[in-house]
Design a protein around this motif. Structure first.
Motif, PDB file in Angstrom:
ATOM      1  N   ASP A   1       0.832  -1.201   0.000  1.00 57.84           N
ATOM      2  CA  ASP A   1       0.000   0.000   0.000  1.00 57.84           C
ATOM      3  C   ASP A   1       0.866   1.251   0.000  1.00 57.84           C
ATOM      4  OD1 ASP A   1      -2.770   1.239   0.380  1.00 57.84           O
ATOM      5  OD2 ASP A   1      -1.670   2.111   2.061  1.00 57.84           O
ATOM      6  N   SER A   2       0.458   2.242  -0.805  1.00 59.34           N
ATOM      7  CA  SER A   2       1.245   3.475  -0.931  1.00 59.34           C
ATOM      8  C   SER A   2       0.821   4.552   0.060  1.00 59.34           C
ATOM      9  CB  SER A   2       1.132   4.024  -2.354  1.00 59.34           C
ATOM     10  OG  SER A   2      -0.216   4.375  -2.640  1.00 59.34           O
TER      11      SER A   2
ATOM     12  N   LYS B   1       1.266  -9.731   6.312  1.00 62.11           N
ATOM     13  CA  LYS B   1       2.318  -8.719   6.402  1.00 62.11           C
ATOM     14  C   LYS B   1       1.886  -7.478   5.625  1.00 62.11           C
ATOM     15  CE  LYS B   1       4.732 -11.894   8.437  1.00 62.11           C
ATOM     16  NZ  LYS B   1       4.775 -11.894   9.931  1.00 62.11           N
ATOM     17  N   PHE B   2       2.403  -6.338   6.062  1.00 63.83           N
ATOM     18  CA  PHE B   2       2.069  -5.056   5.420  1.00 63.83           C
ATOM     19  C   PHE B   2       3.352  -4.395   4.946  1.00 63.83           C
ATOM     20  CE2 PHE B   2       0.730  -0.722   4.907  1.00 63.83           C
ATOM     21  CZ  PHE B   2      -0.643  -0.779   4.649  1.00 63.83           C
ATOM     22  N   HIS B   3       3.371  -4.012   3.686  1.00 66.59           N
ATOM     23  CA  HIS B   3       4.551  -3.362   3.106  1.00 66.59           C
ATOM     24  C   HIS B   3       4.145  -2.002   2.558  1.00 66.59           C
ATOM     25  CE1 HIS B   3       8.470  -3.044   1.111  1.00 66.59           C
ATOM     26  NE2 HIS B   3       7.817  -2.549   0.073  1.00 66.59           N
ATOM     27  N   THR B   4       4.761  -0.954   3.064  1.00 66.67           N
ATOM     28  CA  THR B   4       4.481   0.389   2.565  1.00 66.67           C
ATOM     29  C   THR B   4       5.315   0.650   1.319  1.00 66.67           C
ATOM     30  OG1 THR B   4       3.993   1.201   4.789  1.00 66.67           O
ATOM     31  CG2 THR B   4       4.490   2.839   3.108  1.00 66.67           C
ATOM     32  N   GLY B   5       4.639   0.842   0.208  1.00 67.73           N
ATOM     33  CA  GLY B   5       5.331   1.065  -1.049  1.00 67.73           C
ATOM     34  C   GLY B   5       4.335   1.150  -2.184  1.00 67.73           C
ATOM     35  N   LEU B   6       4.821   1.533  -3.345  1.00 67.83           N
ATOM     36  CA  LEU B   6       3.966   1.672  -4.516  1.00 67.83           C
ATOM     37  C   LEU B   6       4.278   0.558  -5.503  1.00 67.83           C
ATOM     38  CD1 LEU B   6       1.894   3.335  -6.158  1.00 67.83           C
ATOM     39  CD2 LEU B   6       3.839   4.612  -7.105  1.00 67.83           C
TER      40      LEU B   6
ATOM     41  N   LYS C   1      10.595   1.014  -5.641  1.00 66.52           N
ATOM     42  CA  LYS C   1      11.983   0.920  -5.161  1.00 66.52           C
ATOM     43  C   LYS C   1      12.709  -0.306  -5.699  1.00 66.52           C
ATOM     44  CE  LYS C   1      11.278   3.513  -0.871  1.00 66.52           C
ATOM     45  NZ  LYS C   1      11.377   3.477   0.615  1.00 66.52           N
ATOM     46  N   GLY C   2      12.041  -1.073  -6.581  1.00 67.80           N
ATOM     47  CA  GLY C   2      12.684  -2.224  -7.178  1.00 67.80           C
ATOM     48  C   GLY C   2      12.540  -3.519  -6.389  1.00 67.80           C
ATOM     49  N   GLU C   3      11.775  -3.491  -5.328  1.00 63.36           N
ATOM     50  CA  GLU C   3      11.558  -4.705  -4.540  1.00 63.36           C
ATOM     51  C   GLU C   3      10.613  -5.635  -5.304  1.00 63.36           C
ATOM     52  OE1 GLU C   3      11.246  -2.278  -0.363  1.00 63.36           O
ATOM     53  OE2 GLU C   3      10.022  -1.823  -2.118  1.00 63.36           O
ATOM     54  N   ALA C   4      10.883  -6.933  -5.285  1.00 64.18           N
ATOM     55  CA  ALA C   4      10.068  -7.900  -6.009  1.00 64.18           C
ATOM     56  C   ALA C   4       9.475  -8.914  -5.039  1.00 64.18           C
ATOM     57  CB  ALA C   4      10.904  -8.612  -7.061  1.00 64.18           C
ATOM     58  N   PHE C   5       8.174  -9.171  -5.220  1.00 64.44           N
ATOM     59  CA  PHE C   5       7.454 -10.123  -4.375  1.00 64.44           C
ATOM     60  C   PHE C   5       6.660 -11.069  -5.272  1.00 64.44           C
ATOM     61  CE2 PHE C   5       7.835  -6.120  -2.051  1.00 64.44           C
ATOM     62  CZ  PHE C   5       8.477  -6.536  -0.889  1.00 64.44           C
ATOM     63  N   LYS C   6       6.560 -12.338  -4.850  1.00 66.89           N
ATOM     64  CA  LYS C   6       5.863 -13.342  -5.638  1.00 66.89           C
ATOM     65  C   LYS C   6       4.692 -13.921  -4.853  1.00 66.89           C
ATOM     66  CE  LYS C   6      10.157 -14.699  -7.999  1.00 66.89           C
ATOM     67  NZ  LYS C   6      11.123 -15.791  -8.248  1.00 66.89           N
ATOM     68  N   ALA C   7       3.653 -14.323  -5.604  1.00 67.08           N
ATOM     69  CA  ALA C   7       2.488 -14.941  -4.971  1.00 67.08           C
ATOM     70  C   ALA C   7       1.758 -15.810  -5.967  1.00 67.08           C
ATOM     71  CB  ALA C   7       1.547 -13.874  -4.421  1.00 67.08           C
TER      72      ALA C   7
END
Length: 302
Positions: free
Chosen positions: A36-37, A77-82, A99-105
């Motif tokens: 979430d941004s 989990k909660f991640h602040t980002g766009l 920011k270039g972070e990568a997450f998989k699901a």
């Protein structure tokens, strides 16, 4: 248990719909990441209404309480980002943030809302959500018996006028151009003493977002307490379309009765899927989405 970059479900959007979906999934022990941004579309709105147990509460307070309750489930989990991009990968999806972070699901839920496109009228955006409002059910009672304008034309204006007429006897439709009503509609507007002003609007005079006057191109003014506005919108995130999700003719993400998009493994809920734009509807659709995603995961694993 998941690691920090691989999840059962990624939910993009952490407001009412996203948090509601996350709670349903967390209660089923699914490993969930909310991205979430922190910029909900109703951030200027002072109070939320027409949602039982929370009527009159500040939107931010509702969201903060919801977030705290959802994060009590330790698989969420909660991640602040766009989130800026997504791609289909083997056995699921990958989402990348600004920011270039990568997450998989394995599954995706878009609870990203919509972005209102403000008209080029001085003062309008400062009033949006405060006294320039979109919904009689969300805001109308608070402006009952007040001088009210409707910034719209044609069928949309007629529909809003019919609803607002029950809340106040002082209504003016502001078309900013030639009115587009048929003879039957004009007769009904006249019957209920609803005025129509066709002159273009150039400015809204206000005090801290509270409307004082609508200013027209000819220099004349009309004083109002509230103005309903039918503004256009676009999807807040372009990731669903880039992945291949279809939109409706109105611009909403197309979903079936179980909030599933046209792309396998992808669901959507909240304002990005429905005309009924309210906190209560967002919470409902999020709750349904969480349950449906859990069912799909269950069917695949059991």
């Amino acid at each position: 248990m998941t690691d920090n970059h691989n999840f059962d479900v990624i939910i993009i959007g952490g407001s009412y719909a996203g948090l509601s979906a996350a709670m349903a999934l967390g209660r089923s022990l699914r490993n969930v990441l909310i991205i979430d941004s922190g910029l909900p579309c109703n951030r200027q709105t002072p109070h939320s209404h027409n949602f039982i147990t929370q009527d009159g509460e500040k939107p931010g307070t509702i969201a903060a309480k919801a977030k705290a309750q959802v994060l009590n489930y330790n698989t969420v989990k909660f991640h602040t980002g766009l989130a800026v991009s997504g791609e289909k990968i083997e056995n699921g999806f990958e989402i990348t943030t600004q920011k270039g972070e990568a997450f998989k699901a394995k599954k995706l839920i878009f609870a990203t809302g919509i972005k209102d496109i403000m008209p080029s009228i001085k003062g309008f955006s400062e009033c949006w959500g405060i006294s320039a409002i979109h919904c009689p059910y969300c805001h109308g009672y608070e402006f009952r018996n007040q001088k009210t304008g409707i910034m719209a034309n044609g069928e949309k204006a007629f529909h809003i006028a019919s609803l607002v007429n029950n809340l106040t006897n002082s209504v003016t439709v502001l078309t900013s151009g030639k009115a587009d009503f048929n003879a039957e509609q004009l007769a009904k507007l006249n019957k209920h003493n609803i005025k129509v002003a066709e002159t273009e609007i150039t400015e809204i005079e206000h005090e801290n977002g509270h409307i004082k006057n609508v200013v027209f191109s000819d220099g004349n003014k009309l004083d109002f307490t509230a103005v309903y506005a039918a503004v256009p919108f676009t999807q807040h995130s372009d990731i669903p379309v880039s992945l291949g999700c279809e939109l409706t003719e109105q611009g909403y993400i197309r979903v079936n009765n179980f909030q599933k998009t046209t792309l396998e493994g992808v669901f959507a809920c909240g304002d990005n899927t429905a005309m009924m734009r309210s906190v209560a509807n967002a919470v409902y659709s999020g709750n349904l989405t969480g349950a449906m995603v859990n069912k799909e995961l269950t069917d695949e694993q059991f």
